[in-house]
Each structure stands twice: as structure tokens, then as C-alpha cells.
Design a protein around this motif. Structure first.
Motif, PDB file in Angstrom:
ATOM      1  N   PRO A   1      -2.269  -3.291   8.684  1.00 24.19           N
ATOM      2  CA  PRO A   1      -1.996  -4.379   9.630  1.00 24.19           C
ATOM      3  C   PRO A   1      -1.446  -5.636   8.964  1.00 24.19           C
ATOM      4  O   PRO A   1      -0.668  -6.372   9.577  1.00 24.19           O
ATOM      5  N   ASP A   2      -1.836  -5.881   7.719  1.00 26.23           N
ATOM      6  CA  ASP A   2      -1.369  -7.081   7.027  1.00 26.23           C
ATOM      7  C   ASP A   2       0.113  -7.015   6.666  1.00 26.23           C
ATOM      8  O   ASP A   2       0.727  -8.040   6.357  1.00 26.23           O
ATOM      9  N   PHE A   3       0.693  -5.811   6.667  1.00 28.23           N
ATOM     10  CA  PHE A   3       2.070  -5.640   6.226  1.00 28.23           C
ATOM     11  C   PHE A   3       3.077  -5.570   7.373  1.00 28.23           C
ATOM     12  O   PHE A   3       4.282  -5.624   7.149  1.00 28.23           O
ATOM     13  N   ARG A   4       2.614  -5.427   8.603  1.00 29.10           N
ATOM     14  CA  ARG A   4       3.502  -5.031   9.684  1.00 29.10           C
ATOM     15  C   ARG A   4       4.264  -6.186  10.333  1.00 29.10           C
ATOM     16  O   ARG A   4       5.275  -5.971  10.989  1.00 29.10           O
ATOM     17  N   ASN A   5       3.809  -7.407  10.131  1.00 28.78           N
ATOM     18  CA  ASN A   5       4.432  -8.561  10.766  1.00 28.78           C
ATOM     19  C   ASN A   5       5.582  -9.081   9.901  1.00 28.78           C
ATOM     20  O   ASN A   5       5.361  -9.682   8.851  1.00 28.78           O
ATOM     21  N   ARG A   6       6.812  -8.876  10.363  1.00 35.69           N
ATOM     22  CA  ARG A   6       7.976  -9.280   9.571  1.00 35.69           C
ATOM     23  C   ARG A   6       8.108 -10.792   9.453  1.00 35.69           C
ATOM     24  O   ARG A   6       8.757 -11.289   8.528  1.00 35.69           O
ATOM     25  N   THR A   7       7.531 -11.527  10.385  1.00 31.85           N
ATOM     26  CA  THR A   7       7.620 -12.986  10.290  1.00 31.85           C
ATOM     27  C   THR A   7       6.730 -13.524   9.175  1.00 31.85           C
ATOM     28  O   THR A   7       6.986 -14.600   8.643  1.00 31.85           O
ATOM     29  N   LYS A   8       5.690 -12.768   8.815  1.00 29.29           N
ATOM     30  CA  LYS A   8       4.790 -13.183   7.745  1.00 29.29           C
ATOM     31  C   LYS A   8       5.096 -12.497   6.423  1.00 29.29           C
ATOM     32  O   LYS A   8       4.834 -13.049   5.358  1.00 29.29           O
TER      33      LYS A   8
ATOM     34  N   ARG B   1      15.068   7.943  -3.111  1.00 25.88           N
ATOM     35  CA  ARG B   1      16.329   8.293  -2.474  1.00 25.88           C
ATOM     36  C   ARG B   1      17.498   7.749  -3.290  1.00 25.88           C
ATOM     37  O   ARG B   1      17.507   6.579  -3.673  1.00 25.88           O
ATOM     38  N   ASP B   2      18.487   8.622  -3.549  1.00 24.63           N
ATOM     39  CA  ASP B   2      19.749   8.202  -4.169  1.00 24.63           C
ATOM     40  C   ASP B   2      19.529   7.420  -5.466  1.00 24.63           C
ATOM     41  O   ASP B   2      20.160   6.374  -5.701  1.00 24.63           O
ATOM     42  N   GLY B   3      18.615   7.915  -6.284  1.00 29.56           N
ATOM     43  CA  GLY B   3      18.401   7.309  -7.593  1.00 29.56           C
ATOM     44  C   GLY B   3      17.571   6.055  -7.613  1.00 29.56           C
ATOM     45  O   GLY B   3      17.563   5.318  -8.603  1.00 29.56           O
ATOM     46  N   GLY B   4      16.854   5.780  -6.525  1.00 25.82           N
ATOM     47  CA  GLY B   4      16.013   4.580  -6.509  1.00 25.82           C
ATOM     48  C   GLY B   4      14.910   4.687  -5.472  1.00 25.82           C
ATOM     49  O   GLY B   4      14.910   5.581  -4.614  1.00 25.82           O
ATOM     50  N   TRP B   5      13.954   3.763  -5.553  1.00 31.21           N
ATOM     51  CA  TRP B   5      12.849   3.754  -4.607  1.00 31.21           C
ATOM     52  C   TRP B   5      13.239   3.049  -3.317  1.00 31.21           C
ATOM     53  O   TRP B   5      13.968   2.062  -3.333  1.00 31.21           O
ATOM     54  N   ARG B   6      12.726   3.560  -2.215  1.00 35.63           N
ATOM     55  CA  ARG B   6      12.917   2.934  -0.917  1.00 35.63           C
ATOM     56  C   ARG B   6      11.544   2.775  -0.271  1.00 35.63           C
ATOM     57  O   ARG B   6      10.777   3.740  -0.166  1.00 35.63           O
ATOM     58  N   THR B   7      11.226   1.563   0.141  1.00 33.78           N
ATOM     59  CA  THR B   7       9.973   1.338   0.856  1.00 33.78           C
ATOM     60  C   THR B   7      10.256   1.372   2.355  1.00 33.78           C
ATOM     61  O   THR B   7      11.246   0.803   2.820  1.00 33.78           O
ATOM     62  N   VAL B   8       9.386   2.053   3.088  1.00 35.76           N
ATOM     63  CA  VAL B   8       9.601   2.302   4.521  1.00 35.76           C
ATOM     64  C   VAL B   8       8.482   1.618   5.296  1.00 35.76           C
ATOM     65  O   VAL B   8       7.364   2.130   5.390  1.00 35.76           O
TER      66      VAL B   8
ATOM     67  N   PHE C   1       7.372  -7.077   1.286  1.00 29.48           N
ATOM     68  CA  PHE C   1       6.774  -5.770   1.578  1.00 29.48           C
ATOM     69  C   PHE C   1       7.055  -4.796   0.440  1.00 29.48           C
ATOM     70  O   PHE C   1       6.163  -4.071  -0.015  1.00 29.48           O
ATOM     71  N   ASP C   2       8.286  -4.776  -0.039  1.00 22.87           N
ATOM     72  CA  ASP C   2       8.668  -3.882  -1.138  1.00 22.87           C
ATOM     73  C   ASP C   2       7.824  -4.179  -2.374  1.00 22.87           C
ATOM     74  O   ASP C   2       7.302  -3.261  -3.026  1.00 22.87           O
ATOM     75  N   ARG C   3       7.643  -5.448  -2.706  1.00 19.39           N
ATOM     76  CA  ARG C   3       6.865  -5.828  -3.883  1.00 19.39           C
ATOM     77  C   ARG C   3       5.404  -5.416  -3.737  1.00 19.39           C
ATOM     78  O   ARG C   3       4.795  -4.873  -4.670  1.00 19.39           O
ATOM     79  N   LEU C   4       4.837  -5.656  -2.556  1.00 22.35           N
ATOM     80  CA  LEU C   4       3.429  -5.349  -2.345  1.00 22.35           C
ATOM     81  C   LEU C   4       3.161  -3.851  -2.390  1.00 22.35           C
ATOM     82  O   LEU C   4       2.157  -3.407  -2.965  1.00 22.35           O
ATOM     83  N   VAL C   5       4.035  -3.050  -1.798  1.00 19.76           N
ATOM     84  CA  VAL C   5       3.837  -1.598  -1.811  1.00 19.76           C
ATOM     85  C   VAL C   5       3.886  -1.063  -3.238  1.00 19.76           C
ATOM     86  O   VAL C   5       3.080  -0.208  -3.621  1.00 19.76           O
ATOM     87  N   ARG C   6       4.828  -1.550  -4.031  1.00 21.43           N
ATOM     88  CA  ARG C   6       4.892  -1.121  -5.430  1.00 21.43           C
ATOM     89  C   ARG C   6       3.602  -1.480  -6.171  1.00 21.43           C
ATOM     90  O   ARG C   6       3.090  -0.682  -6.974  1.00 21.43           O
ATOM     91  N   ASN C   7       3.079  -2.670  -5.908  1.00 21.61           N
ATOM     92  CA  ASN C   7       1.830  -3.081  -6.553  1.00 21.61           C
ATOM     93  C   ASN C   7       0.653  -2.234  -6.084  1.00 21.61           C
ATOM     94  O   ASN C   7      -0.257  -1.935  -6.864  1.00 21.61           O
ATOM     95  N   VAL C   8       0.648  -1.858  -4.796  1.00 24.83           N
ATOM     96  CA  VAL C   8      -0.414  -0.989  -4.280  1.00 24.83           C
ATOM     97  C   VAL C   8      -0.457   0.312  -5.061  1.00 24.83           C
ATOM     98  O   VAL C   8      -1.521   0.753  -5.536  1.00 24.83           O
ATOM     99  N   TYR C   9       0.698   0.950  -5.227  1.00 20.68           N
ATOM    100  CA  TYR C   9       0.715   2.235  -5.937  1.00 20.68           C
ATOM    101  C   TYR C   9       0.467   2.052  -7.430  1.00 20.68           C
ATOM    102  O   TYR C   9      -0.079   2.948  -8.081  1.00 20.68           O
TER     103      TYR C   9
END
Length: 416
Positions: free
Chosen positions: A362-369, A348-355, A375-383
Motif C-alpha cells: 500500500p505504501d508504494f501504490r500512490n504515484r503522487t507520493k 527485460r532487454d538487458g536490464g531490470w524493469r520494475t512493475v 518506486f524503482d529505487r525502493l523495490v531494488r532496495n527491498v530485494y
């Protein structure tokens, strides 16, 4: 209960015969440089009664696991106390199957990072830690017995302590789960705190086999894991990149490659629910995209309905009918890769957006952890992991229209 975990001399003799004499583990010239470096460190530690940690870092296809198994074979032949450990159930079970196929006893030499909580210091001459980017903060889990719940001892300290020469083989861009801490910086910091010398070998500066250095560099820039930003794919004689317009097209491309005798798999970001098999053994087609649907790979240790257990999804030909995830693809490679970029990663708009809302891990959904930045770093590493499993080609499909068009512009030569 008090016995050592070190292998016996008889077992090492069997391991030497089983591992060292397998043709697929023969080293290339460049890989032998790293291998010889570790062998020298083991001999030096024995003669001088010292410890040295060795870190071997490199991207996909750089031969880290080939080096690991070659070390297992030669050190076993010499009668050294050596073991191999990973943090991946899939990877360890596959190694047990391949490297210990003709000698089941050899399978005991392949274990997990959390197996060394009670190991005596320096019991092993060498501990080979493959896929070390998956080292956890601690070995303690809900299944750990009360008497083993050491007060916050880091897992990396257990591994550094267990052998005179712990060898860490890793790719820093493959940290894909919260709590994983296997980076060169992490290892060096903990080793320094324990007063250990660390030697670092970077395979990326030496060679790459079985893949395309041009393509890996393209992926790192594409995902923002390396400076410079995304660039157009110009092609490489050793690797093919294409973009599919539909999931049907993606699967057809891979099925054609599979029918011609090559290995092929399709994997996706964790963006769909994951159901257990039905009572009759059939799999639920959880990955649904515009009328096309396929099941995820199995999660358990048993084959169901013709699908292989999770640990063998990447290596068993029967795995082709399911969509793999990063946890079953990581550590493996196949000739042709298909990658479904889910709605958790959009352009989006010239850059990546993680949603985060689009991700079902389940390991990614808890914002306190897991913070938004983490989350952004981990998703990029996943792909990054999913995009670099193919040895000959990758075909990419994005569920998001704008992201699909972005890939189309980058890979202009893709057939429509």
C-alpha cells in the motif's frame, strides 16, 4: 507526564549485567575499533561539554547491532544515561525479548525513533540508533496527540537533540519505505544545520563477519546499486548461491537445512494480497504460484494457529511455515535464505524493469507520493534486503520465466 525519559542508575546497573555479559554480544577485534571510537566520543563529550554525532555505516553482517548492544552494556556499567532505539517494531520487540529476557526492566531501554518528541536536549549521554536507515521525515502520525504535533520538526532533529552523542548505525541500501531518510548524507546535512560535528565510520572499508563480501558485492551489482552491472556468480568458500526452478524446490531446500538444525526462512517481494487469519485461526495461503501456496507471516502482535507474531517471524522456529516480507526480515539474519522474486521486478532487454502494477504494498501504490523513479529505487532496495539475510546460503526463485533464465545464466552451477 513531565518526568524525564532517561534511565535511572539502578536500571543501568541491571542493564549492564543483563546486556554486557551475554556471550553473543562479544566483539570481534575489528568491531572493537568502532566501539572504542564511540566510547571515546562519549567521554570527550562529557569532559568538554560538547556534542558529537557518530555515523557507523556498513552492509549486512558487518556487526552494527553487535556494536550497538556492546555499547549498551558498557555505557550502562559506567552509569551513563543510554538508550537504544529503532524504527522497526519487529527488531525492537526481538531485542527486548533477547537482551531483557532475564530482567524485564531492561526492556524499557529499547524503544523507537518516535519516542523522543518531548525529550529534553542532551538528557542522554548516548542514544544508539540502530537500523537508522529507517528514520522517518517526522515522528508525527495519526496517533500522535494534538499537543505533540510540533510544526514540521524533522524526526532526525529530535534524535540529534536528545543525546550528547547520538550514534546512527545504518545501511544506506536498506531504505525500503517512502518517507525513510536515514542516509549518511541526510544525517550529515541535518547535523551541520544544527552546528554539530559528525564522525563517519564505514565498516565496509574494514571488515565483514558472518557473511560473504564477494556475495554482497555480487548482489549490489546485480540490482544496479553499484556500477558494473550483473556478473556471473563464481562462487565463494564462505557462501552458497543457488537457483530453484519451482517454489516447491525452494521450500524443500530450506526444509532440509532446517531439519539439520540450521535456521532457514523464505521471503518474497510484496506482490500478493495479504489476508487476515480466518475466524478459526487458520492462515490464508495468499502467496500462490503455479499450484503452490503458503501464507504470509502474521501482521499482528499475537501468535495465531501456531504461527508466531510478526515481530518474531525471523527468530522463532515456527516462522518457517510462512513467507516473510521485507518488514519482518529487515534487521535479522538466518543461516539459509530463500528469496521469491515477484513479478514487480523482471529482467527485460538487458536490464531490470520494475512493475508498479504487480506490487501490492500500500505504501508504494500512490504515484503522487511515490514517483516511478522512487518506486524503482525502493523495490531494488527491498530485494537487496531479502537477498542478504542468509549467513551461509541463498536460494533464489523468480516467478517470471525470463528473469528465471537470467538467474540461471548467472548462477550456472545451480543444480537443476
Amino acid at each position: 507526564m513531565r518526568s524525564k525519559i532517561t534511565p535511572s542508575k539502578q536500571l543501568l546497573a541491571v542493564a549492564a549485567e543483563e546486556v554486557q555479559n551475554r556471550e553473543q554480544f562479544v566483539l570481534l577485534d575489528e568491531q572493537r575499533d568502532a566501539y572504542e571510537h564511540v566510547m571515546h566520543a562519549v567521554e570527550h563529550a562529557r569532559r568538554s561539554n560538547t556534542k558529537t554525532a557518530v555515523v557507523v555505516s556498513g552492509g549486512p553482517g558487518s556487526g552494527k547491532s553487535v556494536i550497538a548492544l556492546s555499547l549498551m552494556g558498557e555505557l550502562s556499567r559506567q552509569g551513563r544515561a543510554v538508550m537504544h532505539a529503532t524504527g522497526s517494531r519487529s527488531f525492537t520487540m526481538t531485542l527486548r525479548k533477547v537482551a531483557g529476557k532475564r530482567a524485564p526492566r531492561v526492556q524499557k531501554l529499547f524503544t523507537y525513533f518516535n519516542s523522543f518528541m518531548t525529550a529534553e536536549p542532551n538528557d542522554l549521554d548516548c542514544l544508539i540508533l540502530d537500523e537508522a536507515h529507517r528514520i522517518r521525515e517526522t515522528s508525527v502520525s495519526r496517533y500522535t496527540r494534538k499537543e505533540l504535533r510540533t510544526a514540521g520538526r524533522p524526526q532526525i532533529h529530535e534524535l540529534l537533540s536528545a543525546a550528547r552523542v547520538p550514534v546512527f548505525l545504518l545501511d544506506e541500501h536498506q531504505v525500503v519505505r517512502p518517507g525513510e531518510m536515514g542516509t549518511v548524507e541526510d544525517i550529515e546535512a541535518h547535523a551541520e544545520a544544527l552546528g554539530l560535528k559528525v564522525e563517519h565510520i564505514n565498516l565496509n572499508d574494514q571488515f565483514r563477519c558472518g557473511g560473504s563480501e564477494v556475495y554482497v558485492d555480487w548482489v549490489l551489482r546485480l540490482l544496479g546499486l553499484k556500477p558494473g552491472g550483473p556478473i556471473e556468480w563464481k562462487g565463494d568458500d564462505g557462501f552458497s548461491v543457488s537457483v530453484a526452478d519451482t517454489p516447491e524446490e525452494l521450500e524443500h531446500v530450506l526444509a532440509t537445512r532446517q531439519s539439520n538444525g540450521y535456521s532457514a526462512r523464505m521471503a518474497a517481494g510484496y506482490c500478493w494480497s495479504w489476508s487476515d487469519p480466518r475466524p478459526d485461526g487458520s492462515l490464508v495461503n495468499d502467496v500462490e504460484i503455479d499450484g503452490w501456496s503458503r501464507p504470509w507471516n502474521l501482521r499482528g502482535d499475537r501468535a495465531v494457529g501456531g504461527a508466531p507474531p510478526a515481530a518474531l517471524w525471523a527468530s522463532d522456529p515456527a516462522g518457517f511455515g510462512q513467507v516473510g516480507c521485507v518488514y519482518t526480515a529487515q534487521g535479522f539474519e538466518y543461516d539459509h535464505a530463500g528469496v521469491i522474486i515477484g513479478p514487480d521486478f523482471v529482467w527485460r532487454d538487458g536490464g531490470w524493469r520494475t512493475v508498479r502494477e504487480a506490487n501490492r504494498d500500500p505504501d508504494f501504490r500512490n504515484r503522487t507520493k511515490v514517483s516511478d523513479q522512487e518506486f524503482d529505487r525502493l523495490v531494488r532496495n527491498v530485494y537487496k534486503v531479502l537477498l542478504t539475510r542468509g549467513m551461509q546460503s541463498v536460494t533464489i526463485y523468480s516467478t517470471d520465466a525470463q528473469t528465471h533464465e537470467f538467474f540461471r545464466k548467472l548462477v550456472a552451477a545451480s543444480p537443476r
